[in-house]
Design a protein around this motif. Structure first.
Motif, PDB file in Angstrom:
ATOM      1  N   ARG A 105       0.774  -1.168   0.076  1.00 14.07           N
ATOM      2  CA  ARG A 105       0.071  -0.245   0.168  1.00 14.07           C
ATOM      3  C   ARG A 105       0.709   1.455  -0.127  1.00 14.07           C
ATOM      4  O   ARG A 105       0.584   2.346  -0.777  1.00 14.07           O
ATOM      5  CB  ARG A 105      -0.811   0.017   1.239  1.00 14.07           C
ATOM      6  N   LEU A 106       1.924   1.069   0.862  1.00 10.15           N
ATOM      7  CA  LEU A 106       2.705   2.568   1.053  1.00 10.15           C
ATOM      8  C   LEU A 106       3.898   2.373   0.002  1.00 10.15           C
ATOM      9  O   LEU A 106       4.492   3.563  -0.054  1.00 10.15           O
ATOM     10  CB  LEU A 106       3.178   2.631   2.301  1.00 10.15           C
ATOM     11  N   GLY A 107       4.216   1.391  -0.547  1.00  9.10           N
ATOM     12  CA  GLY A 107       5.225   1.286  -1.618  1.00  9.10           C
ATOM     13  C   GLY A 107       6.619   1.367  -1.129  1.00  9.10           C
ATOM     14  O   GLY A 107       7.532   1.819  -1.965  1.00  9.10           O
ATOM     15  N   PHE A 108       6.830   1.089   0.187  1.00 12.50           N
ATOM     16  CA  PHE A 108       8.219   1.043   0.605  1.00 12.50           C
ATOM     17  C   PHE A 108       9.277   0.163  -0.164  1.00 12.50           C
ATOM     18  O   PHE A 108       8.918  -0.947  -0.134  1.00 12.50           O
ATOM     19  CB  PHE A 108       8.228   0.948   2.172  1.00 12.50           C
ATOM     20  N   GLN A 109      10.364   0.585  -0.378  1.00 14.61           N
ATOM     21  CA  GLN A 109      11.253  -0.308  -1.133  1.00 14.61           C
ATOM     22  C   GLN A 109      12.694  -0.485  -0.396  1.00 14.61           C
ATOM     23  O   GLN A 109      13.624  -1.161  -0.856  1.00 14.61           O
ATOM     24  CB  GLN A 109      11.482   0.316  -2.760  1.00 14.61           C
ATOM     25  N   GLY A 110      12.876   0.515   0.617  1.00 12.03           N
ATOM     26  CA  GLY A 110      13.928   0.159   1.468  1.00 12.03           C
ATOM     27  C   GLY A 110      14.142  -1.194   2.226  1.00 12.03           C
ATOM     28  O   GLY A 110      13.146  -2.153   2.156  1.00 12.03           O
ATOM     29  N   VAL A 111      14.921  -1.095   3.310  1.00  8.73           N
ATOM     30  CA  VAL A 111      14.926  -2.040   4.230  1.00  8.73           C
ATOM     31  C   VAL A 111      14.343  -1.913   5.420  1.00  8.73           C
ATOM     32  O   VAL A 111      14.097  -0.985   6.002  1.00  8.73           O
ATOM     33  CB  VAL A 111      16.611  -2.140   4.575  1.00  8.73           C
ATOM     34  N   ILE A 112      13.534  -3.366   5.713  1.00 12.77           N
ATOM     35  CA  ILE A 112      12.908  -3.450   6.814  1.00 12.77           C
ATOM     36  C   ILE A 112      13.479  -4.073   7.850  1.00 12.77           C
ATOM     37  O   ILE A 112      13.807  -5.148   7.545  1.00 12.77           O
ATOM     38  CB  ILE A 112      11.298  -3.969   6.602  1.00 12.77           C
TER      39      ILE A 112
END
Ligand SMILES: *[C@@H]1O[C@H](CO)[C@@H](O)[C@H](O)[C@H]1NC(C)=O
Ligand SMILES: *[C@@H]1O[C@H](CO)[C@@H](O)[C@H](O)[C@H]1NC(C)=O
Ligand SMILES: *[C@@H]1O[C@H](CO)[C@@H](O)[C@H](O)[C@H]1NC(C)=O
Length: 362
Positions: A277-284
Motif C-alpha cells: 500500500r505504501l510502496g516502501f522499497q527500502g530495508v525493513i
C-alpha cells in the motif's frame, strides 16, 4: 603440457580442495547471516562474533551503553576489518554499525548529542530546524564513534501526555503533520552526513499507554484501520517521499488488520501495508528479537523465520548474545534450504540490504 585426462583430474582435485577450504562460503549460510544484526555483552566482542564476521556471516552489529567505552571506535574498525577479510562477500559493502542515538534521554553515546529530546525539537519555535539540527548532531556523534546507522527517528504520533512514547519524550508531537515534518528533517540531516536512518516503530506506537512496553510484555493497540492509516502511518509519508533507508516494525498487535501476529511478524502489515500500500522499497528491520511481547512465538529461531516470512529483511538479535544471532541465522538458512522461505524473496531481501550497505562510507 600433460595429456588432457591428467589435466582434468588435476583441475578437479584443485577445485575440490578449494570448495572444501572455502566451505564457509556456502552461499545459503552467508546470505542468511547477512540478514542478522548481532550484539554482544560488555566492551570487547567475543571471539565467536569475530569468527562469524570473518566468514562474512554478519549483516551488522547493534551497540548498547554497556558496549560503549574509550575503545569503541577501535573495536568497530577491527570488526569492519574482519568483515573485509571475509571470502565470498561483496567487499564494497561495510557492516551496518548502529545504536539508538535518538536525543534527550535515549542516547547510547552519553557524552554526545542530540541533548534535546524529540519532544523538545517538536516544541521549538521552528520544529523543522530543531529536528534538522538533531539529525545533524546524531550523525556527528555516530560518525565520531565509527558508526554508520542510527535507530532513529521515532515517528510515533503520541496520543496522551506521559504515555509510552511521550513519557521519555521520544515523540516529536501529537499530530501527524508535526511528526512527519520533524522526522523528514532529521532523516535528511543524517542522510547528508552519510548516516543511515531508521524510522520507527511502524505502523506506530503513539497510542500505547505508559508502561505498555513491547520489550517486556504483549501490547495490543486497538485503533481502527482508518485511524492507524490517517494518523500513525500518514506520519511516514514525508519519510517515504524522500526514500528513507530503513523502517523498523513494532511488536505491538493491531487487531484492525491482524489479531494474531504482532506487526513485525505479520505479512498483512509488512507486505500488505508497508510494501504494497505504501510502496516502501527500502530495508525493513525488526525491533528486538528477544522482546517480551513475543514469548508465545517461540525462541529466536522461530521468531526469525516468522519475521522473514512476513517480509522483514533484517533481524535485530539485540540480546547481547552472539548465540541468539547465530540461532536466528541458522534458522533462516534451514528455512531457505527446506523451502519454507522462498528463494526469490530471500534474494530480494539480501539485495536490498547489500544495496544499502554498498553506499556506506564509514
Ligand atoms: C577513558 O579515557 C579517559 C581519558 O582519556 C579516562 O579518564 C577514562 O578513565 C577512560 N575510561 C575508561 C572506561 O577506560
Ligand atoms: C496536542 O497537544 C496539545 C497540548 O500540548 C493540545 O492542545 C492539542 O489539542 C493536542 N492535539 C491533539 C490532536 O491531540
Ligand atoms: C542466548 O541466546 C540463546 C538462543 O536464543 C539462548 O538459548 C540463551 O539462553 C541466551 N543466553 C543468554 C545468556 O541470554
Amino acid at each position: 603440457m600433460p595429456p588432457f585426462k591428467e589435466t582434468a583430474i588435476l583441475a578437479a582435485s584443485i577445485v575440490g580442495t578449494l570448495v572444501e577450504a572455502a566451505s564457509c562460503c556456502d552461499k545459503t549460510t552467508v546470505n542468511a547471516g547477512q540478514r542478522v544484526i548481532y550484539s554482544y555483552p560488555g566492551l570487547t566482542p567475543p571471539h565467536d562474533l569475530y569468527d562469524l564476521t570473518r566468514e562474512g556471516k554478519v549483516g551488522g552489529i547493534i551497540l548498547f551503553g554497556e558496549n560503549i567505552g574509550n575503545s569503541t571506535a577501535s573495536v568497530i574498525s577491527k570488526l569492519q576489518e574482519a568483515y573485509s577479510s571475509a571470502p565470498c562477500v561483496d567487499h564494497n559493502a561495510k557492516l551496518l554499525i548502529m545504536t539508538d542515538q535518538e536525543g534527550g534521554k535515549v542516547r547510547r553515546l552519553p557524552d554526545e548529542g542530540p541533548f534535546e529530546s524529540a519532544k523538545e525539537m517538536g516544541d521549538a519555535d521552528d520544529p523543522g530546524k530543531a529536528a534538522a539540527k538533531g539529525g545533524e548532531e546524531a550523525a556527528e556523534a555516530l560518525i565520531s564513534a565509527g558508526m554508520n546507522m542510527n535507530l532513529a527517528p521515532v515517528l510515533d504520533v503520541y496520543r496522551d501526555e506521559g504515555n509510552f512514547v511521550d513519557g521519555p519524550e521520544r515523540s516529536f508531537g501529537n499530530t501527524t503533520a508535526l511528526v512527519g515534518a520533524c522526522g523528514k528533517a532529521y532523516i535528511l540531516s543524517q542522510h547528508d552526513a552519510g548516516v543511515v536512518s531508521t524510522a520507527k516503530h511502524f505502523p506506530g506506537l503513539g497510542a500505547a499507554p505508559a508502561g505498555a512496553n513491547t520489550d517486556l510484555q504483549p501490547v495490543t493497540i486497538d485503533l481502527t484501520l482508518h485511524e492507524l492509516r490517517s494518523v500513525d502511518m500518514a506520519a511516514y509519508k514525508p519519510a517515504l517521499d524522500i526514500a528513507v533507508d530503513m523502517i523498523m516494525t513494532s511488536w505491538a498487535v493491531y487487531p484492525a488488520l491482524d489479531a494474531e501476529y504482532p506487526a513485525g511478524l505479520s505479512s498483512k502489515w509488512v507486505r500488505g501495508e508497508l510494501r504494497d500500500r505504501l510502496g516502501f522499497q527500502g530495508v525493513i528491520i525488526t525491533d528486538a528479537l528477544e522482546a517480551g511481547s513475543l514469548t508465545s512465538f517461540g525462541d529466536a529461531d522461530k521468531r526469525a523465520v516468522l519475521a522473514a516470512k512476513a517480509g522483514v529483511d533484517l533481524l535485530l538479535a539485540s540480546g547481547r548474545n552472539v548465540t541468539q544471532g547465530k540461532v536466528a541465522a541458522d534458522a533462516l538458512a534451514e528455512a531457505l534450504r527446506d523451502g519454507e522461505l522462498a528463494q526469490k524473496e530471500f534474494a530480494a531481501a539480501a539485495k536490498r540490504i547489500l544495496t544499502l550497505r554498498r553506499r556506506l562510507k564509514l
